[in-house]
Design a protein around this motif. Structure first.
Motif, PDB file in Angstrom:
ATOM      1  N   TRP A 281     -27.515  25.024  22.087  1.00  0.00           N
ATOM      2  CA  TRP A 281     -27.224  25.903  23.215  1.00  0.00           C
ATOM      3  C   TRP A 281     -28.519  26.519  23.700  1.00  0.00           C
ATOM      4  CZ3 TRP A 281     -26.816  31.615  23.157  1.00  0.00           C
ATOM      5  CH2 TRP A 281     -27.441  32.175  22.036  1.00  0.00           C
ATOM      6  N   ALA A 282     -28.427  27.443  24.662  1.00  0.00           N
ATOM      7  CA  ALA A 282     -29.585  28.208  25.147  1.00  0.00           C
ATOM      8  C   ALA A 282     -29.075  29.478  25.817  1.00  0.00           C
ATOM      9  CB  ALA A 282     -30.417  27.389  26.134  1.00  0.00           C
ATOM     10  N   TRP A 284     -29.943  30.786  28.543  1.00  0.00           N
ATOM     11  CA  TRP A 284     -29.841  30.665  30.000  1.00  0.00           C
ATOM     12  C   TRP A 284     -28.716  29.738  30.433  1.00  0.00           C
ATOM     13  CZ3 TRP A 284     -30.229  25.546  30.313  1.00  0.00           C
ATOM     14  CH2 TRP A 284     -31.055  24.881  29.412  1.00  0.00           C
ATOM     15  N   CYS A 285     -28.010  29.137  29.484  1.00  0.00           N
ATOM     16  CA  CYS A 285     -26.975  28.137  29.780  1.00  0.00           C
ATOM     17  C   CYS A 285     -25.611  28.817  29.904  1.00  0.00           C
ATOM     18  CB  CYS A 285     -26.966  27.090  28.671  1.00  0.00           C
ATOM     19  SG  CYS A 285     -25.530  26.011  28.671  1.00  0.00           S
ATOM     20  N   CYS A 288     -22.748  27.295  27.920  1.00  0.00           N
ATOM     21  CA  CYS A 288     -22.927  27.605  26.492  1.00  0.00           C
ATOM     22  C   CYS A 288     -22.391  28.999  26.185  1.00  0.00           C
ATOM     23  CB  CYS A 288     -24.400  27.554  26.107  1.00  0.00           C
ATOM     24  SG  CYS A 288     -25.234  26.003  26.434  1.00  0.00           S
ATOM     25  N   ARG A 289     -22.740  29.939  27.022  1.00  0.00           N
ATOM     26  CA  ARG A 289     -22.321  31.324  26.803  1.00  0.00           C
ATOM     27  C   ARG A 289     -20.798  31.452  26.904  1.00  0.00           C
ATOM     28  NH1 ARG A 289     -26.798  34.770  27.440  1.00  0.00           N
ATOM     29  NH2 ARG A 289     -25.406  36.368  26.571  1.00  0.00           N
ATOM     30  N   SER A 313     -31.173  26.754  19.279  1.00  0.00           N
ATOM     31  CA  SER A 313     -31.420  27.177  20.655  1.00  0.00           C
ATOM     32  C   SER A 313     -32.513  26.330  21.288  1.00  0.00           C
ATOM     33  CB  SER A 313     -31.839  28.647  20.696  1.00  0.00           C
ATOM     34  OG  SER A 313     -32.284  28.986  21.989  1.00  0.00           O
ATOM     35  N   ASP A 315     -34.099  27.382  23.883  1.00  0.00           N
ATOM     36  CA  ASP A 315     -34.945  28.317  24.628  1.00  0.00           C
ATOM     37  C   ASP A 315     -36.411  27.971  24.368  1.00  0.00           C
ATOM     38  OD1 ASP A 315     -33.476  30.812  25.953  1.00  0.00           O
ATOM     39  OD2 ASP A 315     -32.312  30.202  24.199  1.00  0.00           O
ATOM     40  N   ALA A 356     -28.943  17.789  27.430  1.00  0.00           N
ATOM     41  CA  ALA A 356     -28.210  18.806  28.190  1.00  0.00           C
ATOM     42  C   ALA A 356     -27.448  19.658  27.187  1.00  0.00           C
ATOM     43  CB  ALA A 356     -27.245  18.160  29.189  1.00  0.00           C
ATOM     44  N   VAL A 357     -27.170  20.886  27.543  1.00  0.00           N
ATOM     45  CA  VAL A 357     -26.402  21.779  26.679  1.00  0.00           C
ATOM     46  C   VAL A 357     -25.234  22.360  27.487  1.00  0.00           C
ATOM     47  CG1 VAL A 357     -28.181  22.399  25.012  1.00  0.00           C
ATOM     48  CG2 VAL A 357     -28.135  23.587  27.214  1.00  0.00           C
ATOM     49  N   PRO A 358     -24.127  22.716  26.769  1.00  0.00           N
ATOM     50  CA  PRO A 358     -23.956  22.683  25.315  1.00  0.00           C
ATOM     51  C   PRO A 358     -23.649  21.280  24.795  1.00  0.00           C
ATOM     52  CG  PRO A 358     -21.931  23.444  26.357  1.00  0.00           C
ATOM     53  CD  PRO A 358     -22.944  23.289  27.461  1.00  0.00           C
TER      54      PRO A 358
END
Length: 395
Positions: A281-282, A284-285, A288-289, A313, A315, A356-358
């Protein structure tokens, strides 16, 4: 008969020169001239950009120039042919809708002259290798772009009614149209043009940002000529495909070590014997959040059944503080978090082919990948399948 044989000999003698010429055009110095005499509004500045590779990282090269006497010139070096863009606006925009303020073309070594009509989206070109292949592919792409845009508009119009049958039908039509373009049109274009570097454009569409069909993509890649396969973007795609194959369900999970939030090295091998959800994840995603509460709920429900989450992460150094704050804000402190702060060049991301995430990978106690990209209810269903009464180690 003798005349046909003579023609054949001449063609064979010319072939090596043609091949060398094509290979030389793959890399070298370019000189691009843009003639704006016919363009309305007489733009004062032109912006020019294209993607290239710096090491294993895809970067965007950007340049700009002041228009003088309705002419603009750009020069430089390229390692391979690339789709490039010219625009009257500073914003680097590659969307499907073109309002006449930009154009795309195929940048190759050598001299290229582009003469737009009254707007940038219609132009003529002299010079440049493979420009005909590029125009032919763009015609095909433009046809399907129109269908995809229509389908996307229908979905967006129903966005406030996501639970409706009409929304699900519209979303299904959009996915079907885009999948047909990628999986049939783009794949076939590659197979029909194995010696053209332009084939790398539809090949990337066929692959997608998340490669779900690595075998098919690898087969299309293998159909390319050796010259095209040796180009940096082709080798990068091959690396991605190999990484995805290495992290496919049923394969042994690649091992790595990475610093946690306190800088202490965490080893994935330390969790052998557990069911592990390796979660990429990240901060800024946004998707993901949105998925984080689901990951947290499943962790709390199954942690007494030999289940752990390890979050990686993507990030980077500039978003390190945002990553640490997101862990707190989303209440994810109950399991380990790691990152080498290298974004998509993270060692773990490269090992698992994450582009790409997630994305996530469910690993069993023996270190084998048994699930991939499990989101929403799919995650809880899979965990109940493997961690239900009497079905898993440590219950």
């Amino acid at each position: 008969m003798r005349r046909n044989f003579k023609i054949l000999v001449l063609m064979l003698l010319a072939l090596p020169f043609t091949m060398v010429k094509g290979q030389q055009a793959m890399a070298g110095r370019y000189r691009l001239v843009l003639d704006l005499h016919q363009v309305k509004g007489h733009p004062e500045m032109i912006y020019f950009w294209y993607d290239a590779f710096a090491g294993n990282e895809r970067v965007t090269r950007v340049d700009s120039a002041v228009v003088k006497n309705n002419l603009v010139e750009f020069t430089g070096m390229i390692d391979e042919p690339q789709e490039a863009f010219l625009s009257t606006k500073r914003r680097l925009y590659r969307g499907r809708v073109n309002n006449g303020d930009r154009l795309s073309f195929y940048l190759t070594a050598g001299s290229i002259r582009i003469v737009p009509a009254d707007s940038l989206n219609i132009y003529s070109q002299t010079g440049g290798s493979f420009s005909e292949d590029y125009r032919n592919f763009q015609e095909v792409k433009r046809f399907y772009d129109q269908q995809i845009i229509v389908a996307a508009i229908k979905v967006s119009q129903l966005d406030k009614h996501r639970d409706s049958l009409a929304y699900h039908h519209a979303a299904a039509d959009f996915n079907k149209t885009e999948a047909f373009y990628a999986n049939t049109i783009c794949k076939n274009w590659v197979l029909e043009h194995p010696s053209s570097p332009v084939s790398l454009l539809p090949l990337r569409w066929y692959a997608g940002s998340v490669i779900t069909n690595p075998g098919g993509v690898d087969s299309a890649y293998q159909s390319l000529s050796d010259t095209v396969k040796s180009l940096p973007s082709a080798m990068d795609l091959k690396r991605r495909v190999d990484n995805v194959m290495r992290s496919a369900s049923g394969r042994e999970a690649p091992l790595f070590s990475m610093p946690d939030t306190a800088g202490k090295l965490l080893y994935l091998s330390d969790y052998r014997g557990n069911y592990v959800l390796l979660d990429f994840w990240a901060s800024w995603c946004a998707p993901c959040r949105r998925e984080n509460p689901n990951v947290a709920a499943n962790f709390r429900h199954y942690r007494s059944r030999n289940f752990v989450v390890v979050s990686v992460s993507l990030d980077n150094q500039s978003t390190k503080e945002a990553w640490l704050k997101a862990i707190q804000k989303d209440r994810l402190q109950e399991w380990p978090h790691v990152s080498d702060l290298k974004g998509f060049n993270s060692e773990a991301a490269l090992l698992y082919g994450v582009q790409a995430v997630p994305q996530n990978f469910l690993i069993d106690p023996q270190g084998k990948i048994i699930g991939k990209n499990l989101f929403g209810t799919a995650l809880s269903q899979k965990l109940e399948e493997v961690l239900g009464a009497g079905s898993g180690k440590g219950l």
